[in-house]
Design a protein around this motif. Structure first.
Motif, PDB file in Angstrom:
ATOM      1  N   TYR A 147     -52.705  25.191 123.211  1.00  0.00           N
ATOM      2  CA  TYR A 147     -52.007  25.205 121.922  1.00  0.00           C
ATOM      3  C   TYR A 147     -52.245  23.898 121.168  1.00  0.00           C
ATOM      4  CZ  TYR A 147     -48.022  26.264 118.812  1.00  0.00           C
ATOM      5  OH  TYR A 147     -47.225  26.535 117.743  1.00  0.00           O
ATOM      6  N   ARG A 148     -52.148  22.813 121.934  1.00  0.00           N
ATOM      7  CA  ARG A 148     -52.349  21.506 121.316  1.00  0.00           C
ATOM      8  C   ARG A 148     -53.784  21.317 120.845  1.00  0.00           C
ATOM      9  NH1 ARG A 148     -49.540  18.731 126.467  1.00  0.00           N
ATOM     10  NH2 ARG A 148     -47.377  18.857 125.808  1.00  0.00           N
ATOM     11  N   LYS A 149     -54.703  21.931 121.591  1.00  0.00           N
ATOM     12  CA  LYS A 149     -56.117  21.673 121.300  1.00  0.00           C
ATOM     13  C   LYS A 149     -56.779  22.793 120.516  1.00  0.00           C
ATOM     14  CE  LYS A 149     -57.121  18.651 125.204  1.00  0.00           C
ATOM     15  NZ  LYS A 149     -57.936  18.450 126.409  1.00  0.00           N
ATOM     16  N   LEU A 150     -56.001  23.743 120.041  1.00  0.00           N
ATOM     17  CA  LEU A 150     -56.605  24.903 119.366  1.00  0.00           C
ATOM     18  C   LEU A 150     -57.517  24.499 118.220  1.00  0.00           C
ATOM     19  CD1 LEU A 150     -54.101  27.860 118.955  1.00  0.00           C
ATOM     20  CD2 LEU A 150     -56.308  27.858 120.091  1.00  0.00           C
ATOM     21  N   ASP A 151     -57.157  23.399 117.560  1.00  0.00           N
ATOM     22  CA  ASP A 151     -57.976  22.996 116.411  1.00  0.00           C
ATOM     23  C   ASP A 151     -59.347  22.496 116.842  1.00  0.00           C
ATOM     24  OD1 ASP A 151     -56.931  20.773 117.610  1.00  0.00           O
ATOM     25  OD2 ASP A 151     -56.377  19.742 115.778  1.00  0.00           O
ATOM     26  N   SER A 152     -59.540  22.295 118.161  1.00  0.00           N
ATOM     27  CA  SER A 152     -60.870  21.854 118.623  1.00  0.00           C
ATOM     28  C   SER A 152     -61.732  23.048 119.040  1.00  0.00           C
ATOM     29  CB  SER A 152     -60.729  20.871 119.791  1.00  0.00           C
ATOM     30  OG  SER A 152     -60.255  21.527 120.947  1.00  0.00           O
ATOM     31  N   TYR A 153     -61.184  24.260 118.977  1.00  0.00           N
ATOM     32  CA  TYR A 153     -61.991  25.445 119.305  1.00  0.00           C
ATOM     33  C   TYR A 153     -62.922  25.723 118.134  1.00  0.00           C
ATOM     34  CZ  TYR A 153     -63.394  30.248 120.112  1.00  0.00           C
ATOM     35  OH  TYR A 153     -64.153  31.385 120.280  1.00  0.00           O
ATOM     36  N   LYS A 154     -64.218  25.628 118.406  1.00  0.00           N
ATOM     37  CA  LYS A 154     -65.197  25.758 117.326  1.00  0.00           C
ATOM     38  C   LYS A 154     -65.874  27.127 117.310  1.00  0.00           C
ATOM     39  CE  LYS A 154     -64.466  21.491 116.256  1.00  0.00           C
ATOM     40  NZ  LYS A 154     -63.382  21.261 115.309  1.00  0.00           N
ATOM     41  N   GLY A 155     -65.581  27.951 118.301  1.00  0.00           N
ATOM     42  CA  GLY A 155     -66.209  29.264 118.312  1.00  0.00           C
ATOM     43  C   GLY A 155     -67.609  29.261 118.891  1.00  0.00           C
ATOM     44  N   ASP A 156     -67.987  28.187 119.596  1.00  0.00           N
ATOM     45  CA  ASP A 156     -69.314  28.157 120.225  1.00  0.00           C
ATOM     46  C   ASP A 156     -69.371  29.129 121.399  1.00  0.00           C
ATOM     47  OD1 ASP A 156     -69.855  26.126 118.474  1.00  0.00           O
ATOM     48  OD2 ASP A 156     -69.272  24.553 119.875  1.00  0.00           O
ATOM     49  N   ALA A 157     -68.254  29.333 122.049  1.00  0.00           N
ATOM     50  CA  ALA A 157     -68.155  30.287 123.168  1.00  0.00           C
ATOM     51  C   ALA A 157     -66.955  31.186 122.873  1.00  0.00           C
ATOM     52  CB  ALA A 157     -67.953  29.535 124.479  1.00  0.00           C
ATOM     53  N   SER A 158     -66.794  32.225 123.681  1.00  0.00           N
ATOM     54  CA  SER A 158     -65.622  33.078 123.473  1.00  0.00           C
ATOM     55  C   SER A 158     -64.353  32.273 123.786  1.00  0.00           C
ATOM     56  CB  SER A 158     -65.687  34.299 124.383  1.00  0.00           C
ATOM     57  OG  SER A 158     -65.417  33.925 125.711  1.00  0.00           O
ATOM     58  N   LEU A 159     -63.261  32.710 123.229  1.00  0.00           N
ATOM     59  CA  LEU A 159     -61.999  32.015 123.474  1.00  0.00           C
ATOM     60  C   LEU A 159     -61.653  32.069 124.971  1.00  0.00           C
ATOM     61  CD1 LEU A 159     -59.641  30.522 122.187  1.00  0.00           C
ATOM     62  CD2 LEU A 159     -58.542  32.740 121.802  1.00  0.00           C
ATOM     63  N   GLY A 160     -61.989  33.190 125.625  1.00  0.00           N
ATOM     64  CA  GLY A 160     -61.729  33.319 127.056  1.00  0.00           C
ATOM     65  C   GLY A 160     -62.474  32.267 127.859  1.00  0.00           C
ATOM     66  N   THR A 161     -63.729  32.045 127.506  1.00  0.00           N
ATOM     67  CA  THR A 161     -64.529  31.027 128.195  1.00  0.00           C
ATOM     68  C   THR A 161     -63.961  29.639 127.935  1.00  0.00           C
ATOM     69  OG1 THR A 161     -66.499  32.404 128.003  1.00  0.00           O
ATOM     70  CG2 THR A 161     -66.855  30.050 128.365  1.00  0.00           C
ATOM     71  N   TRP A 162     -63.585  29.390 126.686  1.00  0.00           N
ATOM     72  CA  TRP A 162     -63.016  28.088 126.307  1.00  0.00           C
ATOM     73  C   TRP A 162     -61.731  27.824 127.094  1.00  0.00           C
ATOM     74  CZ3 TRP A 162     -58.479  26.629 123.571  1.00  0.00           C
ATOM     75  CH2 TRP A 162     -58.475  25.335 123.045  1.00  0.00           C
ATOM     76  N   LEU A 163     -60.889  28.849 127.178  1.00  0.00           N
ATOM     77  CA  LEU A 163     -59.624  28.709 127.909  1.00  0.00           C
ATOM     78  C   LEU A 163     -59.873  28.498 129.405  1.00  0.00           C
ATOM     79  CD1 LEU A 163     -57.445  31.522 126.279  1.00  0.00           C
ATOM     80  CD2 LEU A 163     -56.856  29.090 126.391  1.00  0.00           C
ATOM     81  N   TYR A 164     -60.825  29.242 129.947  1.00  0.00           N
ATOM     82  CA  TYR A 164     -61.070  29.167 131.385  1.00  0.00           C
ATOM     83  C   TYR A 164     -61.577  27.781 131.772  1.00  0.00           C
ATOM     84  CZ  TYR A 164     -61.746  31.345 135.929  1.00  0.00           C
ATOM     85  OH  TYR A 164     -61.629  31.681 137.256  1.00  0.00           O
ATOM     86  N   ARG A 165     -62.475  27.267 130.939  1.00  0.00           N
ATOM     87  CA  ARG A 165     -63.010  25.937 131.217  1.00  0.00           C
ATOM     88  C   ARG A 165     -61.892  24.893 131.144  1.00  0.00           C
ATOM     89  NH1 ARG A 165     -68.579  23.135 129.427  1.00  0.00           N
ATOM     90  NH2 ARG A 165     -68.002  21.050 130.003  1.00  0.00           N
ATOM     91  N   LEU A 166     -61.051  25.013 130.132  1.00  0.00           N
ATOM     92  CA  LEU A 166     -59.916  24.097 129.994  1.00  0.00           C
ATOM     93  C   LEU A 166     -59.021  24.193 131.240  1.00  0.00           C
ATOM     94  CD1 LEU A 166     -57.754  23.662 126.822  1.00  0.00           C
ATOM     95  CD2 LEU A 166     -56.642  24.172 128.971  1.00  0.00           C
ATOM     96  N   ALA A 167     -58.809  25.425 131.690  1.00  0.00           N
ATOM     97  CA  ALA A 167     -57.924  25.648 132.847  1.00  0.00           C
ATOM     98  C   ALA A 167     -58.522  25.076 134.127  1.00  0.00           C
ATOM     99  CB  ALA A 167     -57.659  27.144 133.007  1.00  0.00           C
TER     100      ALA A 167
END
Lengths: 257, 186
Positions: B65-85
């Motif tokens: 939630y805090r970092k949502l503004d850093s999601y650039k759409g280079d990968a799917s949101l699922g991939t972005w979340l999984y990597r963060l996790a």
């Protein structure tokens, strides 16, 4: 060619078990397994471990997961802004499953920030507008103050560094905001209001739990965001004074992103 | 075989993120509902228990939630979340164990001694509980490689990207994790 030993085959056994070993390498490993009981046993064990891992049951997240998270988000403000620690981390405290970041980390970061801000303001003062930010110079001087051992004092010092840096930047903005068109200035002030709200809420959280590492982290994150926005605002004033509309538009675009 | 990731409709992901950034709480709840199950399983296997997994899941989504503004759409949101996790789980594990070393630092550790064929059952008997307990004894980086590859089904190239290591390092970590488990289970 030198004959391969069991040690040489060890890494290949993983590839064999994973089904990623093919061709000549696979034939050689299989030939070795026919004659080596040790490697045959290892391979069988690896297969069992792998199968057991794949058979582990899926687990369901807690039923109240979203409601707990939603409560945390209420205090976190808007996405992208940090304002409150996770309730889970608050409940468990710093000794639980959380990262402990020593207080001097904040102080060091604040000192570096103060110097960076002082540099920004120094550059600003090289413009014809003259000397505008005495507070930032004080902040840079304060950055060289000796570190003290008390965590509480260190946190207060870090906070002071931020406050001095912010005061210097706000002074410059106040003097130069007339150069920015009113609509843009209003948007920037609105953004600043959101950040100020986050800072206030973070301070309240820290007052309630003074030793919470998460609360400390949250406050300083909010302060960092405030400084970042102010630095952009000062840069905008600079570009407007220079008459560089393209540079100003780029800064505004960056802020909007 | 890769796990069945959510369909990577990146354009749709960008729209959802934009709605979240605009203050749409329902949009963020949608993200939570879609991804919580997969991320919870990761957190559960990495932390080894429901209590820690519950906390981790909260932290994962708060950080997202805090970092949502850093999601650039280079990968799917699922991939972005999984990597963060994955990286948050690793950070927490290392913090808990007092280990602040990098993932690759563990690669140079000595291999666990091979279990001698004599003196142990001819066949390794791997029960679920024994395996879960043994996984909990693995160093964080070994555990990450094992959970991602053998439990979650990711390939080494995917693990390498997630952990920011080389594919060879991922293979090495898995190799050592399995040998350590074999020794622990034997």
């Amino acid at each position: 060619m030198k004959a391969m030993s069991c040690k040489d085959y060890a890494a290949l056994l993983d590839d064999l078990v994973d089904g990623t070993l093919g061709g000549e390498a696979r034939r050689r490993v299989e030939a070795h397994l026919e004659t080596c009981a040790g490697c045959r046993g290892t391979t069988a064990d690896l297969r069992r471990i792998r199968e057991a891992a794949r058979s582990l049951p899926r687990v369901d997240p807690p039923a109240d997961g979203w409601s707990r998270l939603s409560a945390g988000l209420d205090r976190a403000g808007r996405p992208g802004l940090v304002a409150a620690p996770s309730p889970a981390r608050e409940a468990r405290g710093a000794s639980g499953f959380a990262t402990w970041r020593p207080a001097w980390g904040f102080l060091a970061a604040a000192a570096v920030l103060a110097i960076a801000v002082a540099t920004t303001l120094l550059l600003y003062r090289t413009t014809p507008a003259g000397d505008r930010a005495p507070a930032a110079g004080q902040a840079a001087n304060a950055a060289s103050a000796d570190l003290v051992s008390s965590v509480e004092t260190e946190l207060q010092l870090a906070d002071q560094h931020y406050q001095k840096a912010i005061a210097g930047l706000e002074q410059v903005w106040k003097e130069g905001q007339g150069t920015v068109d009113p609509q843009t200035a209003a948007v920037l002030q609105k953004n600043m209001g959101i950040i100020d709200q986050a800072v206030r809420e973070s301070r309240e959280a820290l007052r309630a739990q003074p030793t919470s590492e998460a609360a400390q982290e949250t406050l300083f994150e909010a302060l960092r965001r405030k400084v970042d926005l102010l630095k952009d605002m000062v840069a905008l004033v600079n570009e407007m004074r220079k008459g560089n509309q393209a540079g100003a538009a780029q800064i505004v675009s960056g802020i909007e992103r | 075989m890769s796990p069945s990731n959510p369909v990577a409709v990146i354009g749709g992901d960008r729209d959802v993120v934009a709605r979240c950034l605009g203050g749409d709480r329902d949009a963020f709840e949608g993200i939570y509902r879609q991804h919580a199950g997969r991320l919870y399983n990761l957190a559960f296997r990495m932390s080894g228990g429901a209590n820690d997994a519950d906390d981790l899941l909260q932290e994962i989504f708060l950080q997202a939630y805090r970092k949502l503004d850093s999601y650039k759409g280079d990968a799917s949101l699922g991939t972005w979340l999984y990597r963060l996790a994955v990286n948050l789980c690793l950070d927490r594990l290392r913090s808990r164990q007092g280990r602040m070393d990098r993932v690759t630092d563990s690669i140079d550790e000595d291999d666990a001694p091979e279990v001698a064929a004599a003196g142990r059952p001819a066949e390794l008997n791997v029960t679920r509980l024994d395996l879960e307990r043994a996984v909990g004894e693995l160093p964080p980086s070994y555990r990450a490689a094992f959970v991602l590859h053998d439990v979650e089904g990711y390939q080494h190239d995917e693990i390498a990207r997630m952990l920011d290591i080389t594919e060879g390092s991922s293979k090495s970590l898995l190799h050592k994790a399995r040998r350590r488990l074999r020794a622990l289970l034997g």
